[in-house]
Design a protein around this motif. Sequence first.
Motif: not given
Length: 220
Positions: A22, A25, A28-29, A32, A91-92, A94-95, A99, A115
């Motif tokens: 997470l 994740v 990444a949010f 983005r 993980a980042a 993959a997101t 996304l 995020g």
Amino acid sequence: MSRFTGRRLPRRFAQLFVGVFLYGVGIAFIIRGAIGAAPWDVLTQGITNHVPLSFGTVTIVVSVIVLLLWIPIRQKPGFGTIVNALGVGPAADATFLVLPQPEMLWARVLFFIIGLTVLAAATGMYIGAHFGPGPRDGLMTGLHQRLGWPIWVVRTALEVTVVIIGWALGGNVGVGTVAFALLVGPLCQFFMRVFAVRPAGGEDPGRHSDTRPGPVPVTG
């Protein structure tokens, strides 16, 4: 660490791996959202502008370099430290694959809020599992112990340094970077209390460890 074995061990492993995933994740949010990245992610963004590597791969490389800096300050990594160093970047990445990049400002702000919240919760999860700090957390606390400087001085010096280098390399510095610096501490403190795994005696381990809400983790 024997106080954290037995029935608590499955929960600790779950918190560690879910928390690390997470964390990626959350990064990444924020990326983005494009209103300003967290300090260490500004550095990662800047580096990716100059090398043929993904954001996640550069994150791993930076983590390994940070771990090498643990050697002269005599810090010892834990199992969670290695999982963090090797797991957050993938993980980042993959997101990022699923996304989208929002265009409207309100959507970008929403992505940042999501995020930041996810990243703070993830920090509470993996630190609360008591498998060792993340690479950047350990560098901060190690320098604090070796130099005798206050935690806030060490953290500020590290984050200002990486932001300046990252910005010079083309990383995204903006209002989100400032908001992250102001908000991540209180949010992490809250989630560290929520996800702290208590030892067999039932006492809150945060009262006697580096995971207490005193030194806020270095995130991003």
